[in-house]
Design a protein around this motif. Structure first.
Motif, PDB file in Angstrom:
ATOM      1  N   ARG A  39       0.568  -1.305  -0.233  1.00  0.00           N
ATOM      2  CA  ARG A  39      -0.191  -0.126   0.167  1.00  0.00           C
ATOM      3  C   ARG A  39       0.518   1.754  -0.195  1.00  0.00           C
ATOM      4  N   THR A  40       2.070   1.107   0.568  1.00  0.00           N
ATOM      5  CA  THR A  40       3.171   2.083   0.915  1.00  0.00           C
ATOM      6  C   THR A  40       3.211   2.804  -1.533  1.00  0.00           C
ATOM      7  N   ASP A  41       3.428   1.444  -1.331  1.00  0.00           N
ATOM      8  CA  ASP A  41       4.083   1.180  -2.911  1.00  0.00           C
ATOM      9  C   ASP A  41       2.642   2.720  -3.774  1.00  0.00           C
ATOM     10  N   LEU A  42       1.520   2.008  -3.395  1.00  0.00           N
ATOM     11  CA  LEU A  42       0.257   2.587  -3.950  1.00  0.00           C
ATOM     12  C   LEU A  42       0.234   4.528  -2.941  1.00  0.00           C
ATOM     13  N   HIS A  43       0.530   4.901  -2.135  1.00  0.00           N
ATOM     14  CA  HIS A  43       0.858   5.770  -1.560  1.00  0.00           C
ATOM     15  C   HIS A  43       1.482   7.090  -2.458  1.00  0.00           C
ATOM     16  N   ILE A  44       2.741   6.102  -2.946  1.00  0.00           N
ATOM     17  CA  ILE A  44       3.666   6.702  -3.760  1.00  0.00           C
ATOM     18  C   ILE A  44       3.382   6.979  -4.781  1.00  0.00           C
ATOM     19  N   VAL A  45       2.971   6.152  -6.034  1.00  0.00           N
ATOM     20  CA  VAL A  45       2.553   6.593  -6.929  1.00  0.00           C
ATOM     21  C   VAL A  45       1.486   7.436  -7.443  1.00  0.00           C
ATOM     22  N   ASP A  46       0.759   7.257  -5.996  1.00  0.00           N
ATOM     23  CA  ASP A  46      -0.740   8.012  -5.992  1.00  0.00           C
ATOM     24  C   ASP A  46      -0.728   9.777  -5.946  1.00  0.00           C
ATOM     25  N   GLY A  47       0.638  10.291  -5.141  1.00  0.00           N
ATOM     26  CA  GLY A  47       0.631  11.148  -5.084  1.00  0.00           C
ATOM     27  C   GLY A  47       0.659  11.168  -2.931  1.00  0.00           C
ATOM     28  N   ASP A  48       0.018  10.886  -2.719  1.00  0.00           N
ATOM     29  CA  ASP A  48       0.019  11.042  -0.956  1.00  0.00           C
ATOM     30  C   ASP A  48       1.041  10.950  -0.333  1.00  0.00           C
ATOM     31  N   LEU A  49       2.055  10.462  -0.864  1.00  0.00           N
ATOM     32  CA  LEU A  49       3.236  10.463   0.374  1.00  0.00           C
ATOM     33  C   LEU A  49       3.803  11.480  -1.032  1.00  0.00           C
ATOM     34  N   PRO A  50       4.968  12.779  -0.469  1.00  0.00           N
ATOM     35  CA  PRO A  50       5.307  13.706  -1.515  1.00  0.00           C
ATOM     36  C   PRO A  50       6.863  12.528  -2.423  1.00  0.00           C
ATOM     37  N   ALA A  51       6.630  13.074  -3.728  1.00  0.00           N
ATOM     38  CA  ALA A  51       7.753  12.802  -4.352  1.00  0.00           C
ATOM     39  C   ALA A  51       9.328  13.559  -3.505  1.00  0.00           C
ATOM     40  N   HIS A  52      10.489  12.047  -4.112  1.00  0.00           N
ATOM     41  CA  HIS A  52      12.046  12.229  -3.259  1.00  0.00           C
ATOM     42  C   HIS A  52      12.509  11.637  -5.002  1.00  0.00           C
ATOM     43  N   VAL A  53      12.658  11.445  -5.757  1.00  0.00           N
ATOM     44  CA  VAL A  53      12.817  11.022  -7.071  1.00  0.00           C
ATOM     45  C   VAL A  53      11.660  10.470  -7.906  1.00  0.00           C
ATOM     46  N   LEU A  54      12.239  11.108  -8.984  1.00  0.00           N
ATOM     47  CA  LEU A  54      11.774  10.982  -9.845  1.00  0.00           C
ATOM     48  C   LEU A  54      12.721  10.960 -11.485  1.00  0.00           C
ATOM     49  N   PRO A  55      12.612   9.814 -12.903  1.00  0.00           N
ATOM     50  CA  PRO A  55      11.296   8.223 -12.430  1.00  0.00           C
ATOM     51  C   PRO A  55      12.338   7.891 -11.859  1.00  0.00           C
ATOM     52  N   LEU A  56      10.615   6.753 -10.910  1.00  0.00           N
ATOM     53  CA  LEU A  56      11.620   6.504 -10.367  1.00  0.00           C
ATOM     54  C   LEU A  56      11.000   4.379 -10.578  1.00  0.00           C
ATOM     55  N   ILE A  57      11.064   3.857  -9.769  1.00  0.00           N
ATOM     56  CA  ILE A  57      11.211   2.112 -10.032  1.00  0.00           C
ATOM     57  C   ILE A  57      10.429   2.356  -8.332  1.00  0.00           C
ATOM     58  N   PRO A  58       9.357   1.744  -8.088  1.00  0.00           N
ATOM     59  CA  PRO A  58       8.515   1.280  -7.279  1.00  0.00           C
ATOM     60  C   PRO A  58       8.311   0.098  -6.517  1.00  0.00           C
ATOM     61  N   GLY A  59       8.714  -0.477  -5.654  1.00  0.00           N
ATOM     62  CA  GLY A  59       8.913  -1.908  -5.121  1.00  0.00           C
ATOM     63  C   GLY A  59       9.684  -1.765  -3.617  1.00  0.00           C
ATOM     64  N   HIS A  60       9.520  -2.513  -2.637  1.00  0.00           N
ATOM     65  CA  HIS A  60      10.204  -2.882  -1.646  1.00  0.00           C
ATOM     66  C   HIS A  60      10.317  -4.069  -1.023  1.00  0.00           C
ATOM     67  N   GLU A  61       9.731  -4.954  -2.155  1.00  0.00           N
ATOM     68  CA  GLU A  61       9.594  -6.150  -1.564  1.00  0.00           C
ATOM     69  C   GLU A  61       9.681  -7.220  -1.992  1.00  0.00           C
ATOM     70  N   ILE A  62      11.147  -6.644  -2.189  1.00  0.00           N
ATOM     71  CA  ILE A  62      11.984  -7.380  -2.917  1.00  0.00           C
ATOM     72  C   ILE A  62      12.424  -9.152  -3.539  1.00  0.00           C
ATOM     73  N   VAL A  63      12.085  -9.809  -3.578  1.00  0.00           N
ATOM     74  CA  VAL A  63      13.063 -11.806  -3.203  1.00  0.00           C
ATOM     75  C   VAL A  63      13.974 -11.704  -4.814  1.00  0.00           C
TER      76      VAL A  63
END
Length: 327
Positions: A39-63
């Protein structure tokens, strides 16, 4: 490599060919096998969290599998399976880092927010942030553990020793931590969106003692409530659900504003606290803990190119379980 990139908040991700990243001396290059959609990815994509870096590759549950290591890396080996969580790098020198509370680091960098993440075929990661993964679960089933599991586990411990635990927002994190709590003998009371019968059944199937809408009341006051839903109006509601001395744990990175509420709802030594990020100790304790139970991770798989579909399903509440991009 192929990657799904965000160019502007509020716009769909774009599938692009980009250069494969090169690891710095303290980093590793990982071939991504799976990446959870949080859901944090969704907040980043939707702009609920302010952009830090653009363009950006999201995703923080990496295996993924380590395929290249920087010259300073001594703790990981080529071919090793590792996970990369939300907290991607810390300064190592602030008062929080030097006291074992790197989750509160003054100068952090977050995977898929400050650093390119796992919606791609390859990713680089700070070696110290990588988590060696056990062999008893597959790639797609381990991906949600790296945020939904870890943050849920920290929130569960923040709730303190309890016999009854309410969980508001029964999604990826809730369905993992409910199983751990149940193995500790805790009774789970699940709160879903009103009239969401599928989510209610999902919670009951995972052993909840009671499940109902957030507008309903369980049979009796609870020892603690964890809120995974990003809705601040649920905080006053949760205070009404806990007994005197009870605790309300806000587990999301982003939440809408908390409205005013009567002091009486807080009185009686009730507590409100938040959970921020995770520590390496959290990861070690969590993965040791899940070796002692038969954990069932419910996964909904998507292709890399379907990341926008996964985000849309998450936004619209169509998921019971965890969305995972499988590469």
């Amino acid at each position: 490599m192929k990657a799904m990139r965000l160019h502007r908040p509020g716009q769909p991700l774009i599938l692009e060919e980009v250069d494969r990243p090169t690891p710095l001396p303290d980093e590793v290059l990982i071939r991504v096998r799976a990446c959870g959609v949080c859901r944090t990815d969704l907040h980043i994509v939707d702009g609920d969290l302010p952009a830090h870096v653009l363009p950006l590759i999201p995703g923080h549950e990496i295996v993924g599998e380590v395929i290249q290591a920087g010259a300073e890396v001594t703790t990981l080996r080529i071919g090793q399976r590792v996970g990369v969580p939300w907290l991607g790098r810390t300064c190592g020198t602030c008062e929080y880092c030097t006291s074992g509370r790197e989750n509160l680091c003054d100068r952090p960098a977050f995977t898929g927010y400050d650093l390119d993440g796992g919606y791609a075929e390859f990713a680089v990661a700070h070696a110290a942030a990588c988590i060696p993964l056990p062999d008893n679960l597959g790639d797609s089933h381990q991906a949600p553990l790296l945020c939904a599991g870890l943050i849920g586990f920290r929130a569960y411990r923040a709730a303190g020793p309890v016999k009854t635990l309410g969980i508001i927002g029964f999604g990826a994190a809730a369905h993992i931590i409910a199983q751990i709590a149940r193995s500790d003998g805790v009774k789970i009371f699940a709160f879903t969106k009103p009239s969401d019968e599928a989510a209610r059944r999902f919670a009951l199937d995972l052993g909840a003692a009671w499940a109902g809408g957030s507008d309903q009341s369980p049979p009796g006051r609870l020892d603690a409530v964890i809120i995974f839903a990003p809705d601040g109006s649920l905080v006053p509601r949760a205070l009404q659900l806990v007994r005197k001395g009870g605790r309300v744990v806000c587990a999301g990175i982003h939440m809408s504003d908390i409205p005013a509420f009567p002091y009486f709802d807080l009185w009686g030594e009730r507590h409100i606290c938040s959970v921020a990020n995770l520590t390496r100790a959290d990861a070690a304790d969590f993965f040791a803990r899940i070796q002692t139970i038969e954990l069932k991770t419910v996964v909904v798989p998507y292709a890399l190119s379907d990341a926008n579909v996964a985000l849309s399903d998450l936004r619209d509440g169509r998921l019971n379980g965890a969305a995972v991009l499988v590469l």
